[in-house]
Design a protein around this motif. Structure first.
Motif, PDB file in Angstrom:
ATOM      1  N   ASP A 161     -10.132   4.341   2.459  1.00 30.43           N
ATOM      2  CA  ASP A 161     -11.473   4.678   2.954  1.00 30.43           C
ATOM      3  C   ASP A 161     -12.580   4.236   2.010  1.00 30.43           C
ATOM      4  O   ASP A 161     -13.720   4.691   2.114  1.00 30.43           O
ATOM      5  N   GLY A 162     -12.253   3.362   1.078  1.00 28.32           N
ATOM      6  CA  GLY A 162     -13.239   2.914   0.104  1.00 28.32           C
ATOM      7  C   GLY A 162     -13.141   3.654  -1.210  1.00 28.32           C
ATOM      8  O   GLY A 162     -13.591   3.159  -2.246  1.00 28.32           O
ATOM      9  N   VAL A 163     -12.561   4.840  -1.189  1.00 30.71           N
ATOM     10  CA  VAL A 163     -12.369   5.633  -2.412  1.00 30.71           C
ATOM     11  C   VAL A 163     -10.883   5.923  -2.601  1.00 30.71           C
ATOM     12  O   VAL A 163     -10.304   5.603  -3.636  1.00 30.71           O
ATOM     13  N   ARG A 164     -10.255   6.510  -1.588  1.00 30.60           N
ATOM     14  CA  ARG A 164      -8.821   6.795  -1.662  1.00 30.60           C
ATOM     15  C   ARG A 164      -8.020   5.586  -1.183  1.00 30.60           C
ATOM     16  O   ARG A 164      -8.507   4.748  -0.433  1.00 30.60           O
ATOM     17  N   GLY A 165      -6.761   5.557  -1.616  1.00 33.90           N
ATOM     18  CA  GLY A 165      -5.879   4.469  -1.197  1.00 33.90           C
ATOM     19  C   GLY A 165      -5.449   3.627  -2.381  1.00 33.90           C
ATOM     20  O   GLY A 165      -6.290   3.144  -3.142  1.00 33.90           O
TER      21      GLY A 165
ATOM     22  N   VAL B 282      -2.412   6.492  -8.703  1.00 25.74           N
ATOM     23  CA  VAL B 282      -1.072   5.988  -8.415  1.00 25.74           C
ATOM     24  C   VAL B 282      -0.918   4.511  -8.748  1.00 25.74           C
ATOM     25  O   VAL B 282       0.025   4.116  -9.438  1.00 25.74           O
ATOM     26  N   ALA B 283      -1.814   3.661  -8.245  1.00 28.10           N
ATOM     27  CA  ALA B 283      -1.649   2.222  -8.443  1.00 28.10           C
ATOM     28  C   ALA B 283      -1.706   1.844  -9.920  1.00 28.10           C
ATOM     29  O   ALA B 283      -0.865   1.086 -10.416  1.00 28.10           O
TER      30      ALA B 283
ATOM     31  N   GLU C  16       0.841  -1.199   0.000  1.00 27.56           N
ATOM     32  CA  GLU C  16       0.000   0.000   0.000  1.00 27.56           C
ATOM     33  C   GLU C  16       0.873   1.245   0.000  1.00 27.56           C
ATOM     34  O   GLU C  16       1.835   1.333   0.771  1.00 27.56           O
ATOM     35  N   PHE C  17       0.510   2.195  -0.848  1.00 30.54           N
ATOM     36  CA  PHE C  17       1.285   3.427  -1.008  1.00 30.54           C
ATOM     37  C   PHE C  17       0.631   4.584  -0.266  1.00 30.54           C
ATOM     38  O   PHE C  17      -0.599   4.675  -0.182  1.00 30.54           O
TER      39      PHE C  17
ATOM     40  N   PRO D 278      -3.307   8.944   2.242  1.00 31.97           N
ATOM     41  CA  PRO D 278      -3.226   8.378   0.898  1.00 31.97           C
ATOM     42  C   PRO D 278      -3.027   9.459  -0.157  1.00 31.97           C
ATOM     43  O   PRO D 278      -3.203  10.650   0.117  1.00 31.97           O
ATOM     44  N   PHE D 279      -2.685   9.035  -1.359  1.00 28.72           N
ATOM     45  CA  PHE D 279      -2.570   9.969  -2.469  1.00 28.72           C
ATOM     46  C   PHE D 279      -3.967  10.368  -2.951  1.00 28.72           C
ATOM     47  O   PHE D 279      -4.932   9.626  -2.763  1.00 28.72           O
TER      48      PHE D 279
END
Length: 452
Positions: free
Chosen positions: A411-415, A386-387, A369-370, A379-380
């Motif tokens: 959070d379900g959206v970011r990450g 990013v991924a 995880e970034f 998170p970005f």
């Protein structure tokens, strides 16, 4: 170049053509040779071009290419289901073979519902399903309704059944509070699930659904020790079923043939897929335990569900041969040994990188995880992609490596995260190659990204 007639996943992308899959490599029409470090979507478990699997499918096609299961069965389906049930050491009773993980989850949902109509006395009020946030159980409407993947749900929310709710995932990196012990964390999550049962009405809950090791939605997150025993106790307390989704993490991927074997619980219903057939045919399945099967047998004896291509002879042939190869070659043991090495080497090579927030996994199923800020775990932004951008960079000639991207882990959206899930028969040299290339890829990507 002529415009494609395929309704691709992304209509603005000109996808390269895959011309040959061999061992752990994918040859593309432009000359690139991609090291498939993720087995596609954690599908490839014996590598590509395995002659035993190819010949088994070919032989079956010569014998019978289709079976109308309303009238007939095939020897290969009977043998596959016997192989699968035998692999559970007597815990599961029957198997149901379909073509995709989403189909398997649809069948599991309906089987759980029918169980409560077949028992004596029946409990028709049980229509509600509880799953977890940041979960993914399939793309069809029923499977999506019990999923917690916000991006995949967003466009279709008005179409999804409303008798499903979600609780927190068991996600140590983001969910466990500072100073909280594993026991305390598990207890808190179990209480949350218990409270959700009470909120919905215990008599209304049909089943709790979870992945033993969360795949695409969180990026290879194993549960904290004791978690599944705790949630199983809650299900048992209120008479609900436990459905474990092992489509991505099962059939040897995490170091035991069935991921639940490492959790000390047995599900009532289990879904399997991906590594079941290893990519040699489209095949997935549902396993049901004796409690569930006995209710149907002693009730109507009819499972009110079916697909034209269920029990596909060629799919069964592929799955049966792949599972025999996994068993005969001791590949699950190799998953454990090489998985330990992969986890250690990823941590050594990338644990100190400022944009690597967490490295987690089990067996040959590892996620990275970034984060934009390592200390705060921020998170970005979603718009940075990013991924996906990192995975696309990996396919370029400089790296020629395939990793599986995912989003929403924060959070379900970011990450952003990637999954590394190579074939079960990889060796030390291949693990080192994967780690070295991935480390170089991540280093180069963030050097450029952070400079912009």
């Amino acid at each position: 170049m002529e415009q494609s007639a395929v309704l691709h996943r992304h209509l603005g992308v000109q996808f390269p053509l895959l011309t040959l899959s061999e061992s752990n490599y994918l040859n593309l029409d432009d000359g690139r040779k991609i090291l498939d470090a993720s087995g596609g979507a954690a599908v490839g478990c014996i590598g590509w071009g395995n002659q035993r699997a190819i010949e088994a499918v070919s032989k079956q096609l010569g014998q019978s290419s289709y079976c109308a299961t309303i009238f007939y069965s095939t020897r290969v389906q009977e043998e596959l289901c016997r192989e699968l049930i035998g692999s559970t050491k007597g815990h599961m009773a029957r198997a149901y073979i379909v073509n995709s993980g989403s189909e398997a989850m649809e069948a599991a949902i309906k089987l759980a519902r029918q169980y409560f109509l077949e028992i004596s006395p029946p409990q028709p009020a049980r229509t509600h399903f509880i799953s977890r946030r940041q979960s993914y159980h399939g793309i069809t409407l029923g499977a999506l309704a019990v999923s917690g993947h916000e991006y995949r749900r967003a466009n279709f929310e008005p179409l999804l059944m409303t008798n499903a709710s979600r609780v927190s995932p068991c996600f140590e990196f983001r969910g466990k509070t500072p100073g909280e012990t594993d026991v305390d964390y598990v207890g808190r999550l179990a209480r949350e699930l218990d409270e959700e049962f009470q909120r919905v009405g215990p008599e209304a809950v049909c089943a709790f659904i979870a992945e033993p090791v969360v795949g695409a939605a969180l990026g290879c997150v194993p549960a904290v020790a004791g978690y599944f025993k705790a949630v199983k106790a809650v299900c048992d307390k209120y008479g609900a079923l436990l459905i474990l989704d092992e489509v991505m993490c099962g059939m040897g991927r995490t170091g035991s043939l069935h991921a639940w074997e490492q959790e000390g619980v047995v599900p009532d219903v289990q879904t399997i897929g991906k590594a079941l057939g290893g990519g040699y045919q489209a095949v997935a399945g549902v396993l049901a335990n004796h409690r569930v099967v006995r209710a149907i047998e002693q009730g109507t004896s009819v499972f009110v569900h079916g697909h034209t291509y269920q029990g596909s002879p060629s799919g069964c042939a592929a799955a049966l041969e792949v599972q025999r190869i996994v068993r005969e070659e001791g590949l699950v043991r190799n998953v454990r040994e090489m998985g330990t090495l992969l986890g250690r080497r990823l941590n050594e090579a990338l644990g100190g990188h400022p944009n690597v927030g967490d490295i987690r996994g089990r067996g040959l199923f590892w996620g990275i995880e970034f984060v934009a800020d390592k200390e705060t775990k921020e998170p970005f932004p979603v718009q940075d992609h990013v991924a996906m951008s990192l995975a696309e960079l990996g396919l370029t000639e400089r790296y020629c490596i395939g990793v599986y991207p995912g989003g929403g882990s924060a959070d379900g959206v970011r990450g952003d995260h990637i999954i590394i899930s190579p074939a079960y028969n990889v060796g030390v040299a291949e693990i080192e190659t994967i780690v070295n290339i991935v480390a170089r890829l991540i280093g180069d990507f963030f050097a450029a990204h952070n400079a912009n």
